[in-house]
Design a protein around this motif. Structure first.
Motif, mmCIF file in Angstrom:
data_model
loop_
_atom_site.group_PDB
_atom_site.id
_atom_site.type_symbol
_atom_site.label_atom_id
_atom_site.label_comp_id
_atom_site.label_asym_id
_atom_site.label_seq_id
_atom_site.Cartn_x
_atom_site.Cartn_y
_atom_site.Cartn_z
ATOM 1 N N SER A 366 -10.262 -5.340 78.297
ATOM 2 C CA SER A 366 -10.046 -4.433 79.607
ATOM 3 C C SER A 366 -9.421 -3.045 79.164
ATOM 4 N N ASP A 368 -7.715 0.301 78.216
ATOM 5 C CA ASP A 368 -6.322 0.731 78.007
ATOM 6 C C ASP A 368 -6.591 2.208 77.713
ATOM 7 N N LYS A 369 -6.245 3.008 78.981
ATOM 8 C CA LYS A 369 -6.608 4.320 79.062
ATOM 9 C C LYS A 369 -5.545 5.318 78.507
ATOM 10 N N LYS A 370 -5.645 6.349 77.856
ATOM 11 C CA LYS A 370 -5.050 7.404 77.445
ATOM 12 C C LYS A 370 -5.684 8.704 77.306
ATOM 13 N N ASP A 410 -10.088 4.661 78.024
ATOM 14 C CA ASP A 410 -10.097 4.019 76.635
ATOM 15 C C ASP A 410 -11.215 4.750 75.609
ATOM 16 N N GLN A 488 -14.278 2.513 83.304
ATOM 17 C CA GLN A 488 -13.336 3.571 83.241
ATOM 18 C C GLN A 488 -13.290 4.449 84.325
#
Length: 514
Positions: A366, A368-370, A410, A488
């Motif tokens: 899944s 993993d945003k930054k 991500d 996203q």
């Protein structure tokens, strides 16, 4: 007519003129009403007989005491004697003729004391109103209310109850953890029927109350009970009790009614607030469940679409393989056979590539945003595909028309989506071409445009009806890229009149949506 004499109340300093015969008690139908809860309705009679003043106990509940000794029947009294009726103590004074009012003499010092008490209560009421108006939780409201109330009443138990539709009481707050509701059924019935406020001098002395479980279990002797009235409707009550008799006076009851008038809208507002919060929490849970179901439905739809794309991708190479094998089975020139074998091998490699991509796709984690710099990811993917693009004469040119290049996403999954999209463009490129890749602002979004975009072109989501007739919309790599970009929080749009997945527009949110 008998000569009047004076009695002075020791606690308050009030002086009363009594003219025999005189019945002393509480309420209507007596000659001297003392408003004292420990005094019976007809408590004592003062009369003259044989030139002396006598006091007689009229079978009162708490008795008559002369100089500290309980009397039976009647007893003579004289100036200087002390008389106790219930909890009220009086002393007999010598008469000062000509300087008495008709009913009551109150010394200036006691009047000042009463004014001081009234001022203190008004200050307390103001402080409590301000404090409670800031609270919207019923439990916090009740705890703070009864904590403040102890300054005035010193209660042992306190209770706020609201009436249900069936007439039973529901506790909003009780400062007693015992399961027994401290309010007697008789009080509740009278309050509901007449809207009365009550003061009980001694619950064990009331025939209707002394057998009740709550009175016995909680050792209730004195109590105050007032209705909560809001918008001309009795919707609850506030109740105080204490384990000693005669703890409360009529003045206490009147002030308690004032407090109830202030509390009524606060309690109702707190109840409504709690109900709104409960409904909101329930609605949020329902929305979460609905959202979860929609996500599952969307995921199922995505897999159906993916299955169609896989079938489409495999069907095309298999058709080529089948045709080539049939041609190879016929007598043919050596060059033609060699070309057929090459075509078969190319289709086999295509199938192997498709299956490899599918295997990788289903194992992706899944997002993993930054915050990532979008032009850096684009440049890296362009360089990774440079060799295969050069072989087909495709020349990409990256251009950034904005300085706002940081996007929450991500990076690895987005790079994977770009790789699939670039592979799709490379596979279906018909001729050599320059391929502009432009990053630009679009309000709250960053827009990535791959290919040349002209005015008047119509871009749509791959699932829209305008693209359903395009066979290339089912291409596997294109759909994998579409799914990864959607995960996203982005969008991928295709040109409806194009013959391939180029030009393509990708839009990404600048701010993470929660």
């Amino acid at each position: 007519m008998s000569e009047p004499f004076l009695i002075r109340e020791e606690k308050t300093g009030r002086v009363f003129r009594v003219t025999p015969p005189c019945v002393i008690g509480r309420g209507e139908g007596v000659d001297l009403d003392l408003h004292e809860p420990t005094i019976s309705h007809r408590h004592a009679r003062v009369f003259e007989e044989e030139g002396r003043v006598w006091v007689e106990d009229l079978k009162s509940r708490n008795g008559v005491y002369v100089n500290g000794k309980r009397i039976e029947g009647k007893c003579p009294v004289a100036p200087g004697d002390s008389i106790r009726l219930g909890e009220a103590v009086f002393s007999i004074c010598r008469e000062g003729k000509g300087d008495l009012s008709d009913t009551l003499i109150v010394g200036s010092s006691s009047q000042a004391a009463e004014n001081e008490i009234d001022h203190k209560r008004l200050q307390w009421l103001y402080k409590m109103t301000v404090a409670l108006s800031e609270q919207q939780e019923p439990a916090v409201l009740g705890a703070r209310f009864f904590s403040n109330l102890k300054e005035i009443y010193g209660q042992d138990q306190g209770y706020i109850g609201l009436f249900r539709e069936d007439g039973s009481l529901e506790a909003v707050f009780s400062d007693d953890s015992r399961p027994i509701v401290p309010v007697s059924k008789s009080i509740v019935n009278r309050l509901m029927r007449n809207g009365e406020s009550f003061i009980l001098a001694d619950a064990l002395g009331e025939e209707a109350l002394k057998a009740e479980e709550s009175v016995l279990a909680l050792k209730i002797r004195s109590a105050l009970c007032v209705p909560l009235i809001y918008r001309r409707q009795i919707y609850g009550l506030i109740y105080l009790s204490k384990s000693v008799p005669g703890a409360y006076s009529h003045e206490d009851l009147e002030f308690f009614k004032t407090i109830a008038g202030v509390m009524a809208p606060l309690v109702e507002n707190a109840r409504l607030w709690a109900e709104i919060k409960s409904r909101h929490a329930s609605t949020v849970e329902t929305l979460k469940e609905t959202q979860s179901r929609l996500i599952e439905m969307e995921r199922a739809a995505a897999y159906v679409w993916l299955a169609q794309a896989i079938a489409h991708e495999i069907r095309n190479p298999l058709m080529v393989i089948g045709g080539m094998v049939r041609r190879m089975a016929q007598p043919a020139a050596g060059d033609a056979q060699k070309a057929g074998i090459q075509a078969v091998m190319a289709s086999v490699e295509r199938i192997e590539s498709v299956l490899k991509e599918v295997d990788t796709f289903v194992k992706l984690p899944s997002p993993d945003k930054k915050l990532e710099k979008i032009d850096v990811i684009l440049q890296e993917q362009i360089e990774l595909h440079e060799k295969e693009w050069s072989a087909k004469g495709i020349h990409p040119v990256l251009k950034a028309d904005t300085s706002h290049l940081m996007v929450p996403l991500d990076g690895d999954l987005f790079a994977r989506a770009l790789s699939l999209l670039f592979k799709e463009i490379g596979l279906n490129a018909a001729c050599p071409m320059d391929l502009p890749v432009t990053v630009r602002d679009r309000g709250n979004e960053i827009e990535i445009v791959i290919g040349r975009v002209e005015e008047g072109q119509h871009f749509a989501d791959p699932s829209e009806a305008s693209l359903q007739s395009k066979p290339w919309v089912l291409d596997l790599f294109l759909n994998m890229a579409y799914k990864l970009i959607a995960d996203q929080g982005g969008r991928m749009l295709l040109e409806a009149r194009s013959l391939s997945a180029c030009p393509v527009i990708i839009r990404l949110q600048r701010i993470e949506k929660h």
